[in-house]
Scaffold this active site. Structure first.
Site, short mmCIF file in Angstrom:
data_model
loop_
_atom_site.label_atom_id
_atom_site.label_comp_id
_atom_site.label_asym_id
_atom_site.label_seq_id
_atom_site.Cartn_x
_atom_site.Cartn_y
_atom_site.Cartn_z
N LYS A 175 16.18 51.00 56.56
CA LYS A 175 17.01 50.72 55.38
C LYS A 175 17.52 49.29 55.30
CE LYS A 175 18.26 53.31 52.54
NZ LYS A 175 19.14 54.48 52.57
N ASN A 185 65.29 37.34 35.27
CA ASN A 185 64.38 37.84 34.23
C ASN A 185 63.49 36.74 33.65
OD1 ASN A 185 65.67 40.19 34.75
ND2 ASN A 185 66.81 40.29 32.83
N LYS A 189 53.04 43.37 38.85
CA LYS A 189 52.38 42.37 39.70
C LYS A 189 51.23 42.90 40.53
CE LYS A 189 56.79 40.31 39.83
NZ LYS A 189 57.18 41.50 39.03
N SER A 207 60.66 44.43 46.16
CA SER A 207 59.31 44.00 45.77
C SER A 207 58.82 42.85 46.63
CB SER A 207 59.29 43.59 44.30
OG SER A 207 60.28 42.60 44.06
N GLU A 234 26.63 47.20 45.26
CA GLU A 234 27.27 48.50 44.99
C GLU A 234 28.78 48.34 44.90
OE1 GLU A 234 25.43 51.71 47.59
OE2 GLU A 234 24.35 49.92 48.23
N GLN A 251 58.68 45.33 37.08
CA GLN A 251 58.36 44.87 38.44
C GLN A 251 57.00 45.41 38.88
OE1 GLN A 251 61.44 44.20 41.52
NE2 GLN A 251 60.65 46.08 42.42
N THR A 283 14.33 49.52 27.21
CA THR A 283 15.40 50.16 26.46
C THR A 283 15.39 51.60 26.95
OG1 THR A 283 13.95 50.81 24.64
CG2 THR A 283 15.07 48.69 24.41
N HIS A 284 16.56 52.21 27.04
CA HIS A 284 16.68 53.55 27.64
C HIS A 284 16.17 53.56 29.08
CE1 HIS A 284 17.14 55.03 23.42
NE2 HIS A 284 16.22 54.09 23.19
N1 ARG Z 1 61.76 41.56 41.09
C1 ARG Z 1 62.04 41.64 39.68
C2 ARG Z 1 60.72 41.82 38.93
O1 ARG Z 1 59.70 41.56 39.48
C3 ARG Z 1 62.67 40.39 39.22
C4 ARG Z 1 63.55 40.53 38.04
C5 ARG Z 1 64.70 41.40 38.35
N2 ARG Z 1 65.69 41.35 37.34
C6 ARG Z 1 66.68 42.24 37.31
N3 ARG Z 1 67.52 42.10 36.35
N4 ARG Z 1 66.79 43.17 38.18
O2 ARG Z 1 60.70 42.28 37.81
#
Ligand code: ARG
Length: 469
Positions: free
Chosen positions: A294, A121, A336, A34, A301, A333, A166-167
């Site tokens: 134009k 974690n 993000k 990641s 948009e 994971q 309205t509408h």
């Molecule tokens: N890169 C992992 C995430 O974003 C970090 C946590 C990973 N923990 C594990 N026990 N593999 O979730």
């Protein structure tokens, strides 16, 4: 650990590979890694590690010298990342292990002590909360800016009539300032939702470790405080597996993007030649490669369109989270990228809307002209019949409807009817009725709280401007 680091299998992960005989397959690495996107968390990761190390030293789990070495090492790493010289390595999976491995490279054994009493974690849960909290603060300031731009414009146009719809059919005249302030109210609610989200988010998972807590005598209140959290989270299982804060943030983002999209749609319509309510300058329009005349409102948009990916991010993460058993699972994971992407799209949309609000040149004469078309003051006529002749509103509605039909047949507006035309439908009508049929009289009469009367709008606009100053 039975093996020392230097004797481990080279191919296996240097952080957790001790019990592995071989390294991961290429596909395994690719699906697992990641760091390509979670490097975005590096500042928060460094912040979290500094707080963790300081706490470990304070309670005597590591020495002051180790803490000092960690602090110096992390500062050097921050400089490396900032200058684009950090050697990111996919084999180290994520930003957390990249930074930790680099720290050990730089400061030796002290670096290997940093992970005492924590897990990736709780680390990632902490980093991500810090990131979302920073995003909330940044977005909040941008929402304020859009509100300020709208309120400034509303002050200037508190009394300028435009057609209210309205509408999307002509309904009753309103003022342009009133219309703009409607969006200020929406954005104020978005702001308030963000503040709620921030309040609930602001608990610190650090020290929950992998899922069960830790046997080390850590001080979670100290790390929580050092990182600006209100308190540590109260359940370690929940702390490492909760992503409500991200979902709530995306929920606010989706609602706010929907608001921005509605405004963007209005900008597109207002710019269109048959309407011509506003004009955008060259700074916020693009040309066409084939049609020389134009001026396209592309920014509006795209704000309208970006709502799609923002709402998509919310639905995507909800789908990732549903059905995950406690506690952490690698599925998480995937939390993000949608948040990073939605935040970027939201921030850009807010910047574009702020720019267009400041840039737009309203054609107040055109708006005024159209405000009077489409029998926009028919309700004012019906209200006059109720107020002056004491007609029940339903009867007044009926009489007015017949007068509208008569005007339509004559090809004039209501004010173009003669008193005789009026009296043919309702003999008690007097010439006084004409006093309510102008656009100006119509908006001025809407003095109920929250109504479009210029006096109301001016007061509200001034109140907002002061509140946002
Ligand atoms: N890169 C992992 C995430 O974003 C970090 C946590 C990973 N923990 C594990 N026990 N593999 O979730």
């Amino acid at each position: 650990m039975s093996e020392t680091p230097d004797k481990r299998n080279e191919a296996a992960n240097p952080q957790w590979g001790a019990r592995f005989a071989a390294g991961p397959s290429v596909v395994m690495q690719e699906i697992n890694a990641s760091v390509g996107f979670d490097r975005e968390l590096w500042r928060q990761d460094v912040r979290g590690s500094l707080a963790h190390a300081a706490m470990l030293a304070k309670v005597g789990i590591i020495t002051a010298q180790d803490e000092q070495a960690i602090r110096n090492g992390l500062a050097a790493i921050a400089r490396e990342i900032e200058n684009g010289r950090f050697p990111f390595d996919t084999a180290l999976e994520d930003i957390h292990m990249n930074i930790e491995a680099r720290l050990t490279e730089r400061v030796g054994e002290a670096g290997r002590r940093l992970h005492t009493g924590r897990s990736r974690n709780d680390q990632v849960a902490t980093d991500f909360r810090l990131w979302v909290r920073d995003a909330i603060d940044g977005i909040g300031a941008q929402i304020d800016d859009v509100m300020r731009a709208l309120a400034d414009r509303a002050v200037a146009h508190a009394a300028d009539p435009m057609p209210g719809f309205t509408h999307l059919q002509t309904a009753q005249p309103v003022t342009f300032g009133h219309h703009l302030l409607a969006y200020v109210e929406m954005l104020d609610r978005d702001r308030s939702r963000l503040a709620d989200c921030r309040r609930r988010l602001n608990e610190c998972p650090l020290g929950s470790a992998a899922l069960a807590g830790t046997s080390f005598p850590i001080d979670r209140a100290a790390t929580a405080q050092a990182l600006g959290f209100d308190r540590p989270t109260a359940n370690s299982l929940d702390a490492v597996s909760d992503r409500d804060f991200a979902l709530e943030f995306l929920g606010v983002a989706a609602i706010s993007a929907m608001h921005l999209s509605r405004f963007a749609e209005e900008i597109v319509v207002w710019c269109s030649a048959p309407w011509r309510f506003i004009r955008l300058s060259d700074a916020f329009t693009t040309g066409s490669s084939i049609m020389p005349q134009k001026r396209n409102p592309d920014a509006a948009e795209l704000v309208r369109a970006k709502t799609g990916r923002i709402t998509g991010a919310l639905v995507g993460l909800l789908t990732v989270m549903k059905g995950l058993p406690l506690a952490y699972a690698k599925d998480m994971q995937e939390d993000k990228e949608p948040v990073f992407d939605a935040t970027g799209a939201w921030a850009l949309s807010l910047a574009a809307i702020a720019g267009m609000v400041r840039d737009m040149m309203p054609d107040t004469a055109r708006m005024r002209e159209l405000a009077g078309t489409g029998f926009a003051t028919a309700t004012d006529l019906a209200d006059w019949l109720v107020r002056v002749l004491q007609l029940p509103f339903r009867d007044a509605h009926h009489v007015t409807g017949r007068l509208v039909a008569k005007a339509e047949a004559k090809g004039c507006d209501l004010a173009g009817l003669t008193l005789q035309d009026m009296q043919a439908e309702e003999p008690r009508i007097t010439a006084d009725v004409f006093s309510v049929l102008t656009v100006e009289a119509s908006v001025a009469s809407r003095t109920s709280f929250g109504g479009t009367a210029p006096s109301n709008v001016a007061r509200q606009a001034a109140r907002w401007r002061a509140a946002l100053a």
